[in-house]
Design a protein around this motif. Structure first.
Motif, mmCIF file in Angstrom:
data_model
loop_
_atom_site.group_PDB
_atom_site.id
_atom_site.type_symbol
_atom_site.label_atom_id
_atom_site.label_comp_id
_atom_site.label_asym_id
_atom_site.label_seq_id
_atom_site.Cartn_x
_atom_site.Cartn_y
_atom_site.Cartn_z
ATOM 1 N N PHE A 50 112.205 56.467 11.900
ATOM 2 C CA PHE A 50 113.045 55.274 11.884
ATOM 3 C C PHE A 50 112.407 54.071 12.565
ATOM 4 N N TRP A 51 111.557 54.321 13.548
ATOM 5 C CA TRP A 51 110.895 53.254 14.300
ATOM 6 C C TRP A 51 109.426 53.596 14.487
ATOM 7 N N GLU A 52 108.592 52.586 14.465
ATOM 8 C CA GLU A 52 107.156 52.814 14.657
ATOM 9 C C GLU A 52 106.833 53.218 16.088
ATOM 10 N N SER A 53 107.618 52.690 17.019
ATOM 11 C CA SER A 53 107.327 52.924 18.431
ATOM 12 C C SER A 53 108.621 52.944 19.237
ATOM 13 N N LYS A 54 108.604 53.672 20.337
ATOM 14 C CA LYS A 54 109.772 53.676 21.221
ATOM 15 C C LYS A 54 109.974 52.328 21.901
ATOM 16 N N ASP A 55 108.995 51.442 21.770
ATOM 17 C CA ASP A 55 109.100 50.099 22.347
ATOM 18 C C ASP A 55 109.769 49.096 21.411
ATOM 19 N N ASP A 56 110.193 49.550 20.231
ATOM 20 C CA ASP A 56 110.875 48.676 19.286
ATOM 21 C C ASP A 56 112.092 48.058 19.975
ATOM 22 N N PRO A 57 112.211 46.734 19.982
ATOM 23 C CA PRO A 57 113.327 46.085 20.690
ATOM 24 C C PRO A 57 114.695 46.312 20.050
ATOM 25 N N ASN A 58 114.726 46.885 18.838
ATOM 26 C CA ASN A 58 116.002 47.135 18.155
ATOM 27 C C ASN A 58 116.616 48.481 18.509
ATOM 28 N N ILE A 59 115.873 49.336 19.191
ATOM 29 C CA ILE A 59 116.401 50.657 19.555
ATOM 30 C C ILE A 59 117.379 50.513 20.719
ATOM 31 N N ARG A 60 118.485 51.208 20.588
ATOM 32 C CA ARG A 60 119.470 51.291 21.666
ATOM 33 C C ARG A 60 119.885 52.748 21.814
ATOM 34 N N VAL A 61 120.543 53.019 22.918
ATOM 35 C CA VAL A 61 121.117 54.333 23.163
ATOM 36 C C VAL A 61 122.621 54.207 22.985
ATOM 37 N N LEU A 62 123.161 55.063 22.150
ATOM 38 C CA LEU A 62 124.604 55.162 22.007
ATOM 39 C C LEU A 62 125.033 56.357 22.850
ATOM 40 N N ARG A 63 125.878 56.101 23.831
ATOM 41 C CA ARG A 63 126.362 57.182 24.701
ATOM 42 C C ARG A 63 127.819 57.450 24.367
ATOM 43 N N VAL A 64 128.116 58.720 24.115
ATOM 44 C CA VAL A 64 129.494 59.142 23.870
ATOM 45 C C VAL A 64 129.931 60.001 25.042
ATOM 46 N N ARG A 65 131.043 59.637 25.622
ATOM 47 C CA ARG A 65 131.673 60.425 26.692
ATOM 48 C C ARG A 65 132.782 61.253 26.050
ATOM 49 N N PRO A 66 132.563 62.561 25.894
ATOM 50 C CA PRO A 66 133.571 63.400 25.243
ATOM 51 C C PRO A 66 134.862 63.472 26.062
ATOM 52 N N ALA A 67 135.976 63.452 25.368
ATOM 53 C CA ALA A 67 137.279 63.627 26.009
ATOM 54 C C ALA A 67 137.877 64.969 25.602
ATOM 55 N N MET A 68 137.857 65.234 24.303
ATOM 56 C CA MET A 68 138.425 66.473 23.787
ATOM 57 C C MET A 68 137.502 67.044 22.721
#
Length: 161
Positions: free
Chosen positions: A107-125
């Motif tokens: 999906f990305w050429e490098s981990k330094d791609d400025p478009n990469i983000r982390v989506l964090r999900v906090r499970p509830a149930m």
């Protein structure tokens, strides 16, 4: 089974299955969107992480409505987990480095791609269905059809994560 064991079992299934459908609200009306994502479970952090691209609008959807659903399915063994929780986007380069894998290079050429983000999900149930496998399940379903009884197809639990 104890509550603690059910939680461990749900987390283990999430880790083992690994790929899920991430369901978000599209932000315009009552429509839901689902897409496959590679999950990185971090039970000790009470979080499930994903690498994502800000050009794909998940960040916009999560900003409008942070309630999400993750559905994990291992069809060969009839094992499923559904997780509801809240999501947020992180621009955390250290976490991106930690989650980076060979698969991410698709999906990305490098981990330094400025478009990469982390989506964090906090499970509830969570709710899981853990069955004895395809062959056993098929035999039980056939026997139930012949006898007119309901088959016991494994365990189903609802729990708070």
């Amino acid at each position: 089974m104890t509550h603690h064991t059910d939680q461990d079992r749900a987390w283990s299934m999430i880790e083992e299955i690994g790929i899920c459908m991430l369901v978000t609200h599209d932000g315009s009306g009552d429509q839901l969107r689902a897409r496959p994502m590679s999950a990185h479970a971090a039970r000790d952090e009470d979080a499930i992480y994903f690498l994502t691209d800000i050009r794909n609008h998940k960040d916009d959807e999560v900003e409008i409505n942070d309630n999400v659903c993750l559905t994990f399915a291992e069809n060969d063994d009839y094992r499923y987990v559904s997780v509801t929780g809240t999501a947020n986007m992180l621009d955390d380069r250290r976490k991106i480095d930690e989650l980076w894998s060979t698969a991410a290079k698709a999906f990305w050429e490098s981990k330094d791609d400025p478009n990469i983000r982390v989506l964090r999900v906090r499970p509830a149930m969570a709710e899981f269905w853990d069955n004895p496998g395809k062959i056993v399940t098929t035999v039980k379903m056939a026997a139930a059809a012949v006898t007119g009884s309901k088959p016991n197809l494994g365990e189903n639990r609802k729990l708070i994560l």
